[in-house]
Design an enzyme around this catalytic site. Structure first.
Site, PDB file in Angstrom:
ATOM      1  CB  ILE A 294      14.555   3.436   1.886  1.00 36.39           C
ATOM      2  CG1 ILE A 294      15.584   2.299   1.684  1.00 36.39           C
ATOM      3  CG2 ILE A 294      13.829   3.777   0.592  1.00 36.39           C
ATOM      4  CD1 ILE A 294      16.704   2.569   0.719  1.00 36.39           C
TER       5      ILE A 294
ATOM      6  CG  ASN B  76       7.671  -4.259   1.362  1.00 38.04           C
ATOM      7  OD1 ASN B  76       8.742  -3.656   1.384  1.00 38.04           O
ATOM      8  ND2 ASN B  76       6.513  -3.661   1.642  1.00 38.04           N
TER       9      ASN B  76
ATOM     10  CE  LYS C  84      12.932  -5.876   8.223  1.00 34.41           C
ATOM     11  NZ  LYS C  84      11.972  -6.162   7.149  1.00 34.41           N
TER      12      LYS C  84
ATOM     13  CB  ALA D 161      16.078 -10.323  16.663  1.00 34.57           C
TER      14      ALA D 161
ATOM     15  CB  SER E 254      -0.939   0.004   1.224  1.00 33.20           C
ATOM     16  OG  SER E 254      -0.227  -0.382   2.392  1.00 33.20           O
ATOM     17  NE  ARG E 255       1.276   3.104   4.927  1.00 31.32           N
ATOM     18  CZ  ARG E 255       2.047   3.109   6.017  1.00 31.32           C
ATOM     19  NH1 ARG E 255       2.995   4.005   6.155  1.00 31.32           N
ATOM     20  NH2 ARG E 255       1.880   2.196   6.953  1.00 31.32           N
TER      21      ARG E 255
ATOM     22  CE1 TYR F 122      12.366  -3.204  10.607  1.00 34.36           C
ATOM     23  CE2 TYR F 122      14.730  -2.741  10.586  1.00 34.36           C
ATOM     24  CZ  TYR F 122      13.497  -2.772   9.943  1.00 34.36           C
ATOM     25  OH  TYR F 122      13.417  -2.381   8.625  1.00 34.36           O
TER      26      TYR F 122
HETATM   27  P1  NDP Z   1       6.198   1.712   5.578  1.00 36.36           P
HETATM   28  O1  NDP Z   1       6.001   1.860   7.037  1.00 36.36           O
HETATM   29  O2  NDP Z   1       6.228   2.906   4.700  1.00 36.36           O
HETATM   30  O3  NDP Z   1       5.093   0.679   4.993  1.00 36.36           O
HETATM   31  C1  NDP Z   1       4.876  -0.535   5.637  1.00 36.36           C
HETATM   32  C2  NDP Z   1       3.965  -1.389   4.802  1.00 36.36           C
HETATM   33  O4  NDP Z   1       3.770  -2.649   5.450  1.00 36.36           O
HETATM   34  C3  NDP Z   1       2.588  -0.785   4.635  1.00 36.36           C
HETATM   35  O5  NDP Z   1       2.111  -1.157   3.362  1.00 36.36           O
HETATM   36  C4  NDP Z   1       1.779  -1.472   5.740  1.00 36.36           C
HETATM   37  O6  NDP Z   1       0.377  -1.503   5.475  1.00 36.36           O
HETATM   38  C5  NDP Z   1       2.376  -2.855   5.688  1.00 36.36           C
HETATM   39  N1  NDP Z   1       2.218  -3.622   6.920  1.00 36.36           N
HETATM   40  C6  NDP Z   1       2.687  -3.313   8.152  1.00 36.36           C
HETATM   41  N2  NDP Z   1       2.350  -4.258   9.037  1.00 36.36           N
HETATM   42  C7  NDP Z   1       1.664  -5.207   8.349  1.00 36.36           C
HETATM   43  C8  NDP Z   1       1.042  -6.426   8.691  1.00 36.36           C
HETATM   44  N3  NDP Z   1       1.067  -6.893   9.954  1.00 36.36           N
HETATM   45  N4  NDP Z   1       0.412  -7.125   7.719  1.00 36.36           N
HETATM   46  C9  NDP Z   1       0.380  -6.672   6.453  1.00 36.36           C
HETATM   47  N5  NDP Z   1       0.958  -5.534   6.051  1.00 36.36           N
HETATM   48  C10 NDP Z   1       1.585  -4.804   6.987  1.00 36.36           C
HETATM   49  O7  NDP Z   1       7.537   0.848   5.439  1.00 36.36           O
HETATM   50  P2  NDP Z   1       8.716   0.897   4.338  1.00 36.36           P
HETATM   51  O8  NDP Z   1       8.140   0.976   2.993  1.00 36.36           O
HETATM   52  O9  NDP Z   1       9.707   1.870   4.778  1.00 36.36           O
HETATM   53  O10 NDP Z   1       9.354  -0.555   4.586  1.00 36.36           O
HETATM   54  C11 NDP Z   1       9.025  -1.673   3.804  1.00 36.36           C
HETATM   55  C12 NDP Z   1       9.942  -2.816   4.189  1.00 36.36           C
HETATM   56  O11 NDP Z   1      11.289  -2.417   3.993  1.00 36.36           O
HETATM   57  C13 NDP Z   1       9.826  -3.245   5.646  1.00 36.36           C
HETATM   58  O12 NDP Z   1       9.984  -4.637   5.758  1.00 36.36           O
HETATM   59  C14 NDP Z   1      10.987  -2.543   6.306  1.00 36.36           C
HETATM   60  O13 NDP Z   1      11.407  -3.202   7.465  1.00 36.36           O
HETATM   61  C15 NDP Z   1      12.014  -2.626   5.191  1.00 36.36           C
HETATM   62  N6  NDP Z   1      13.075  -1.634   5.332  1.00 36.36           N
HETATM   63  C16 NDP Z   1      12.787  -0.280   5.266  1.00 36.36           C
HETATM   64  C17 NDP Z   1      13.818   0.632   5.396  1.00 36.36           C
HETATM   65  C18 NDP Z   1      13.594   2.106   5.314  1.00 36.36           C
HETATM   66  O14 NDP Z   1      14.571   2.847   5.523  1.00 36.36           O
HETATM   67  N7  NDP Z   1      12.408   2.601   5.019  1.00 36.36           N
HETATM   68  C19 NDP Z   1      15.194   0.203   5.617  1.00 36.36           C
HETATM   69  C20 NDP Z   1      15.372  -1.220   5.651  1.00 36.36           C
HETATM   70  C21 NDP Z   1      14.335  -2.092   5.510  1.00 36.36           C
HETATM   71  P3  NDP Z   1      -0.565  -0.198   5.799  1.00 36.36           P
HETATM   72  O15 NDP Z   1      -0.236   0.816   4.718  1.00 36.36           O
HETATM   73  O16 NDP Z   1      -1.948  -0.693   5.658  1.00 36.36           O
HETATM   74  O17 NDP Z   1      -0.198   0.283   7.151  1.00 36.36           O
END
Ligand code: NDP
Length: 247
Positions: free
Chosen positions: A188, A90, A159, A157, A14-15, A155
């Protein structure tokens, strides 16, 4: 990905990074399902963008931490589009605080979403992948899982756990023509980093050799490559997309 009816699933589409991944995979897939936690408005935006690119798209609210919910949601994807051949795990959350203050609940919830969530989705798609003779799984880790990060015991642990999960499933599915890889982003620009303390983020950015934060699209390009036929011989790999932060 070949051009005959490919169905892809991106959790957390979604995001942020997940949306960028779904859009980047659009040129390789015919059908795209995204899972989201609560932001229906954002999920619908992603669906509209995917449809504008000519895909059939479906957004399902599904808590990846809940194995039964994942099973039910993947069944719905299969009913709509057929077998799932490309899976991107993701979805992720943070609950940061120093280890001394971290509650058991916050430790567990991050493990359940970020690590068990990927396991649940892989398990729910496992038969589809096994039978297809070709498939892709990309898990989204983090440099925090490779190098540790103060305030992120849960987090990091979770990852780090994805490294073992990725390599194990990679070994299991390699004979079936399915690759399983882990992409580890650094910092990011998304809502997740937007929620961080500005000073902490500025300090972190200063430690990145590339001298800047990354963009979601830059992570998505790496995922897109790993999902393509050009990456047929890459499996069990841990690929950092971090501007040189961890080396
Ligand atoms: P955001 O917080 O922007 O988005 C998180 C996304 O995950 C949203 O789509 C959210 O849905 C969804 N989500 C969260 N919890 C659940 C759940 N229990 N079930 C289903 N969907 C869920 O995160 P990012 O885009 O920044 O991160 C994406 C991935 O990349 C993550 O795994 C994060 O750990 C990893 N990452 C990000 C980094 C960064 O700097 N941004 C760095 C390293 C890794 P909803 O929109 O409905 O809330």
């Amino acid at each position: 990905m070949s051009k005959e009816q490919v169905t892809a699933l991106v959790t957390g589409g979604s995001r942020g990074i997940g949306r960028a991944i779904a859009l980047a995979l659009a040129e390789q897939a015919d059908n795209m399902a995204i899972f989201f936690a609560g932001r229906q408005d954002k999920a619908e935006e992603t669906v509209r963008e995917l449809e504008a690119l000519g895909l059939q798209a479906l957004a399902l609210q599904c808590d990846v931490a809940d194995a039964q919910a994942v099973k039910a949601a993947t069944d719905k994807v299969r009913e709509a589009f057929g077998p799932i051949r490309v899976v991107v795990n993701n979805a992720g959350i943070t609950r940061d605080t120093l280890t001394l203050r971290m509650s058991a609940e916050d430790f567990a919830s991050v493990l359940h979403t970020n690590l068990s969530g990927a396991f649940h989705v892989i398990q729910a798609c496992y038969r589809d992948l096994m039978r297809a003779g070709w498939g892709r799984v990309v898990n989204i880790g983090s440099v925090s899982g490779l190098m540790g990060n103060p305030g992120q015991a849960n987090y990091s642990a979770a990852k780090a756990g994805l490294v073992g999960l990725t390599k194990t499933v990679a070994k299991e599915l390699a004979p079936r023509g399915v690759t399983v890889n882990l992409v580890c982003p650094g910092f990011i620009e998304t809502d997740m980093t937007g929620a961080m303390d500005a000073q902490v983020l500025a300090r972190a950015a200063g430690a990145i050799p590339a001298g800047r934060l990354g963009r979601a699209e830059e992570v998505a390009q790496a995922v897109s490559f790993l999902c393509s036929r050009r990456a047929d011989y890459i499996t069990g790999a841990v690929l950092q997309v971090d501007g040189g932060l961890y080396m």
